[in-house]
Design an enzyme around this catalytic site. Structure first.
Site, PDB file in Angstrom:
ATOM      1  N   LYS A 175     105.514   2.376  24.540  1.00 27.71           N
ATOM      2  CA  LYS A 175     105.325   1.892  23.176  1.00 27.71           C
ATOM      3  C   LYS A 175     104.864   3.078  22.334  1.00 27.71           C
ATOM      4  O   LYS A 175     103.718   3.507  22.426  1.00 27.71           O
ATOM      5  CB  LYS A 175     104.273   0.779  23.130  1.00 27.71           C
ATOM      6  N   ALA A 177     103.823   5.217  18.842  1.00 33.49           N
ATOM      7  CA  ALA A 177     103.013   4.866  17.668  1.00 33.49           C
ATOM      8  C   ALA A 177     103.926   4.375  16.540  1.00 33.49           C
ATOM      9  O   ALA A 177     105.077   4.815  16.430  1.00 33.49           O
ATOM     10  CB  ALA A 177     102.216   6.078  17.218  1.00 33.49           C
ATOM     11  N   SER A 230      92.803   6.480  20.353  1.00 36.88           N
ATOM     12  CA  SER A 230      91.383   6.494  19.998  1.00 36.88           C
ATOM     13  C   SER A 230      90.527   5.861  21.093  1.00 36.88           C
ATOM     14  O   SER A 230      90.992   5.007  21.853  1.00 36.88           O
ATOM     15  CB  SER A 230      91.183   5.733  18.695  1.00 36.88           C
ATOM     16  N   GLU A 251      93.489   8.912  27.744  1.00 38.61           N
ATOM     17  CA  GLU A 251      93.239  10.191  27.052  1.00 38.61           C
ATOM     18  C   GLU A 251      92.770   9.816  25.656  1.00 38.61           C
ATOM     19  O   GLU A 251      93.564   9.386  24.825  1.00 38.61           O
ATOM     20  CB  GLU A 251      94.533  11.008  26.958  1.00 38.61           C
ATOM     21  N   LEU A 252      91.476   9.944  25.410  1.00 37.29           N
ATOM     22  CA  LEU A 252      90.907   9.350  24.192  1.00 37.29           C
ATOM     23  C   LEU A 252      90.435  10.416  23.199  1.00 37.29           C
ATOM     24  O   LEU A 252      90.797  11.573  23.318  1.00 37.29           O
ATOM     25  CB  LEU A 252      89.771   8.407  24.596  1.00 37.29           C
ATOM     26  N   CYS A 285      93.440  15.878  19.125  1.00 39.86           N
ATOM     27  CA  CYS A 285      92.208  15.440  19.785  1.00 39.86           C
ATOM     28  C   CYS A 285      91.393  16.621  20.296  1.00 39.86           C
ATOM     29  O   CYS A 285      90.214  16.468  20.602  1.00 39.86           O
ATOM     30  CB  CYS A 285      92.568  14.521  20.933  1.00 39.86           C
ATOM     31  N   GLU A 380      84.917  12.368  15.281  1.00 39.38           N
ATOM     32  CA  GLU A 380      86.139  13.099  14.968  1.00 39.38           C
ATOM     33  C   GLU A 380      86.536  12.909  13.499  1.00 39.38           C
ATOM     34  O   GLU A 380      86.654  11.776  13.045  1.00 39.38           O
ATOM     35  CB  GLU A 380      87.217  12.442  15.835  1.00 39.38           C
TER      36      GLU A 380
HETATM   37  P1  NAD Z   1      95.077   4.642  17.904  1.00 40.57           P
HETATM   38  O1  NAD Z   1      94.234   4.362  19.076  1.00 40.57           O
HETATM   39  O2  NAD Z   1      94.887   3.837  16.678  1.00 40.57           O
HETATM   40  O3  NAD Z   1      96.614   4.489  18.274  1.00 40.57           O
HETATM   41  C1  NAD Z   1      97.181   5.077  19.414  1.00 40.57           C
HETATM   42  C2  NAD Z   1      98.251   4.165  19.968  1.00 40.57           C
HETATM   43  O4  NAD Z   1      97.657   2.931  20.324  1.00 40.57           O
HETATM   44  C3  NAD Z   1      99.372   3.833  18.989  1.00 40.57           C
HETATM   45  O5  NAD Z   1     100.580   3.741  19.713  1.00 40.57           O
HETATM   46  C4  NAD Z   1      98.976   2.456  18.486  1.00 40.57           C
HETATM   47  O6  NAD Z   1     100.080   1.676  18.103  1.00 40.57           O
HETATM   48  C5  NAD Z   1      98.347   1.859  19.733  1.00 40.57           C
HETATM   49  N1  NAD Z   1      97.383   0.792  19.468  1.00 40.57           N
HETATM   50  C6  NAD Z   1      96.495   0.710  18.448  1.00 40.57           C
HETATM   51  N2  NAD Z   1      95.762  -0.417  18.569  1.00 40.57           N
HETATM   52  C7  NAD Z   1      96.197  -1.045  19.700  1.00 40.57           C
HETATM   53  C8  NAD Z   1      95.816  -2.247  20.368  1.00 40.57           C
HETATM   54  N3  NAD Z   1      94.826  -3.003  19.913  1.00 40.57           N
HETATM   55  N4  NAD Z   1      96.461  -2.582  21.503  1.00 40.57           N
HETATM   56  C9  NAD Z   1      97.441  -1.792  21.995  1.00 40.57           C
HETATM   57  N5  NAD Z   1      97.843  -0.655  21.410  1.00 40.57           N
HETATM   58  C10 NAD Z   1      97.226  -0.278  20.276  1.00 40.57           C
HETATM   59  O7  NAD Z   1      94.911   6.177  17.625  1.00 40.57           O
HETATM   60  P2  NAD Z   1      95.479   7.016  16.397  1.00 40.57           P
HETATM   61  O8  NAD Z   1      94.476   7.007  15.324  1.00 40.57           O
HETATM   62  O9  NAD Z   1      96.852   6.635  16.059  1.00 40.57           O
HETATM   63  O10 NAD Z   1      95.577   8.441  17.121  1.00 40.57           O
HETATM   64  C11 NAD Z   1      94.585   9.358  17.026  1.00 40.57           C
HETATM   65  C12 NAD Z   1      93.594   9.262  18.173  1.00 40.57           C
HETATM   66  O11 NAD Z   1      94.216   9.614  19.382  1.00 40.57           O
HETATM   67  C13 NAD Z   1      92.462  10.230  17.992  1.00 40.57           C
HETATM   68  O12 NAD Z   1      91.239   9.637  18.327  1.00 40.57           O
HETATM   69  C14 NAD Z   1      92.789  11.328  18.975  1.00 40.57           C
HETATM   70  O13 NAD Z   1      91.681  12.067  19.407  1.00 40.57           O
HETATM   71  C15 NAD Z   1      93.434  10.582  20.066  1.00 40.57           C
HETATM   72  N6  NAD Z   1      94.274  11.464  20.862  1.00 40.57           N
HETATM   73  C16 NAD Z   1      93.854  11.781  22.118  1.00 40.57           C
HETATM   74  C17 NAD Z   1      94.609  12.646  22.879  1.00 40.57           C
HETATM   75  C18 NAD Z   1      94.154  12.994  24.258  1.00 40.57           C
HETATM   76  O14 NAD Z   1      94.960  13.465  25.025  1.00 40.57           O
HETATM   77  N7  NAD Z   1      92.907  12.784  24.631  1.00 40.57           N
HETATM   78  C19 NAD Z   1      95.800  13.178  22.389  1.00 40.57           C
HETATM   79  C20 NAD Z   1      96.199  12.834  21.099  1.00 40.57           C
HETATM   80  C21 NAD Z   1      95.415  11.962  20.352  1.00 40.57           C
END
Ligand code: NAD
Length: 481
Positions: A175, A177, A230, A251-252, A285, A380
């Site tokens: 899935k 983004a 996140s 990976e958060l 991240c 962040e």
């Molecule tokens: P997000 O958590 O809002 O979204 C990430 C993914 O999760 C998207 O595909 C989104 O559609 C999905 N999602 C959101 N809510 C959901 C739910 N309730 N149930 C299932 N899926 C859901 O994050 P974001 O703001 O789009 O991305 C940025 C975040 O990602 C930052 O915190 C960043 O640090 C983190 N990140 C971490 C890494 C890593 O490897 N640690 C890499 C890249 C980004």
């Protein structure tokens, strides 16, 4: 490779299908509609779980050499179509074209590395106390995996999961983004072109992730969840996965400190902090989120850093000269603005930037004297903002760096070997860059400690996440020899 026009409301689940519902994907740079994207729900999720299970029954029986050959062709096709992939990424989420090209190469690097690693999934034979027993530890694929990826690396976060999964003999439902589905769909089409069997890699976009994700997480045929995003969402998915006791990789979020010690060469340290801070307009991240500089260097560092920041070219992501594109959406700009206003209200001084530049653009910003309780020092920012704070000695630097629930990446700059190793050991982080602002590589372990995640991606560590260890104990009859 399929064209973007032909993707209209389509998704890949066994074969290309057209969804009944779709949403408009808009360019963050111009606001124009780029495509209609499939908007899938729980039914599509359940069907994908069935498709993934069927495909797994055949894929797990292929040899590692057969799987490696498909991955090798996939990598070659990514290189062949690099420009289309880079342009698509730049258009859908605003990453500057030069960086987008770099990401295509990085993403293809995972595919190439795991094509090789597929052939090195060794088990073990080990001794028993009983002379008539022979003991084996076999490595087998976990099963169908469900991956959820973020928009900030539309290709690399996909291949960092899909390449080890497919190499290990797992199938994957992805899935992507909401903001970056086209890159993932193009990548999956190249997987089919490379000879990837139907159903081994599915891509299901949606405008509302919850019903689709819940259906896949509840399904017992899905054996593994791999999530990048996140911490807040990761925590919810971790809890939901408990019902079916899934294998899990998370990976958060991060909150990376960058420590510049008193022996640093200011110009070199500035170059490394710039590389770490402003990649993808600060939306990674592992971007430096807090810069701590020894008090003896802080003025010289701030001046040189601000001058380098002012040289950055902000503009159209499709322009080759651009360093900083738009932020991904209105929410992202609002968060950055909120963090800057909050820091200023708590007494920080603005050195450069600090304002919106129209649309979703935000000026690269440097602040100094930021209070420890300011929002940007606690969480962040995910934008082009660098707070610089002075520290007195090594112990204080380490204490400030570790004073957070997050633990993904940390950086330090020093030429003192003893200090470098001792500080690296003390930092409660999964990744430490010593004089290196960009440490990620397909063959290195990437992941966080504390509330930044569970598990590692990349290198041999990354494929372990898709393997089970099965113990086989064989009792022998002693008559034959
Ligand atoms: P997000 O958590 O809002 O979204 C990430 C993914 O999760 C998207 O595909 C989104 O559609 C999905 N999602 C959101 N809510 C959901 C739910 N309730 N149930 C299932 N899926 C859901 O994050 P974001 O703001 O789009 O991305 C940025 C975040 O990602 C930052 O915190 C960043 O640090 C983190 N990140 C971490 C890494 C890593 O490897 N640690 C890499 C890249 C980004």
């Amino acid at each position: 490779m399929i064209t973007i026009d032909a993707l209209d409301a389509r998704y890949l689940s066994g074969e290309w299908r057209r969804a009944e519902r779709s949403y408009a994907l808009r360019s963050p740079a111009t606001g124009e509609e780029l495509a209609r994207v499939a908007d899938l729900g729980a039914d599509a999720g359940r069907e994908a779980a069935a498709v993934a299970w069927e495909a797994f029954l055949a894929w797990r029986r292929t040899t590692a050499f057969e799987r490696a050959a498909v991955l090798e062709r996939w990598q070659a096709l990514m290189h062949e179509h690099a420009e289309e992939l880079a342009t698509t990424m730049a258009r859908e989420m605003g990453k500057p074209l030069r960086e987008s090209r770099g990401e295509v190469a990085y993403a293809a690097g995972f595919v190439g590395w795991y094509a090789e690693e597929a052939k090195r999934v060794y088990g073990d034979a080990f001794p028993s106390q009983a002379g008539h027993k022979r003991l084996l530890a076999l490595k087998q694929p976990v099963g169908p995996a469900f991956a959820i990826t973020p928009w900030n690396f539309p290709l690399a976060m996909v291949t960092r999961k899909a390449a080890p999964a497919l190499a290990a003999g797992c199938t994957m439902v992805l899935k992507p983004a909401e903001q970056s589905p086209l890159s993932a769909l193009l990548l999956a089409d190249l997987w089919l072109d490379a000879g990837g069997p139907a159903g081994t890699l599915q891509v299901l976009p949606t405008a509302d992730p919850v019903p689709l994700a819940d259906a896949l997480i509840a399904d017992p045929r899905v054996r593994k969840l791999s999530f990048t995003g996140s911490t807040e969402v990761g925590r919810q998915l971790y809890a939901k996965s408990a019902a079916t006791v899934k294998r899990i990789s998370l990976e958060l979020g991060g909150h990376a400190p960058f420590l510049v010690f008193e022996d640093a060469d200011v110009e070199e340290a500035v170059a490394q902090v710039m590389a770490s801070k402003f990649r993808n307009a600060g939306q990674t991240c592992v971007c430096a989120n807090r810069v701590y500089v020894h008090e003896s260097l802080v003025d010289a560092f701030t001046e040189a850093y601000a001058a380098a920041t002012e040289r950055l070219v902000v503009g159209d992501p499709l322009d080759e000269r651009t360093d900083i594109g738009p932020l991904v959406d209105e929410q992202a700009v609002a968060k950055v603005s909120r963090h800057v206003t909050d820091a200023l209200e708590r007494g920080a001084q603005l050195v450069t930037g600090g304002e919106r530049r129209g649309g979703l653009y935000y000026a690269p910003t440097v602040l100094k004297g930021v209070a420890p309780d300011a929002l940007m020092m606690r969480e962040e920012t995910f934008g082009p903002v660098a707070p610089i704070v002075a520290f007195r000695d090594d112990a204080e630097a380490v204490r400030l760096a570790n004073d957070t629930p997050f633990g993904l990446a940390a950086y330090l700059y020093t030429h003192d070997l003893t200090r470098a190793l001792l500080v690296a050991e003390e930092l409660e982080y999964g990744i430490v860059g010593v004089n290196d602002g960009v440490p990620s590589a397909p063959y290195a372990p990437f992941g966080g400690v504390k509330q930044s995640g569970v598990g590692r991606e990349g290198g041999p560590w990354g494929i372990e996440e898709y393997l089970e260890t099965k113990f086989v104990s064989v009792g022998l009859r002693r008559e034959a020899l």
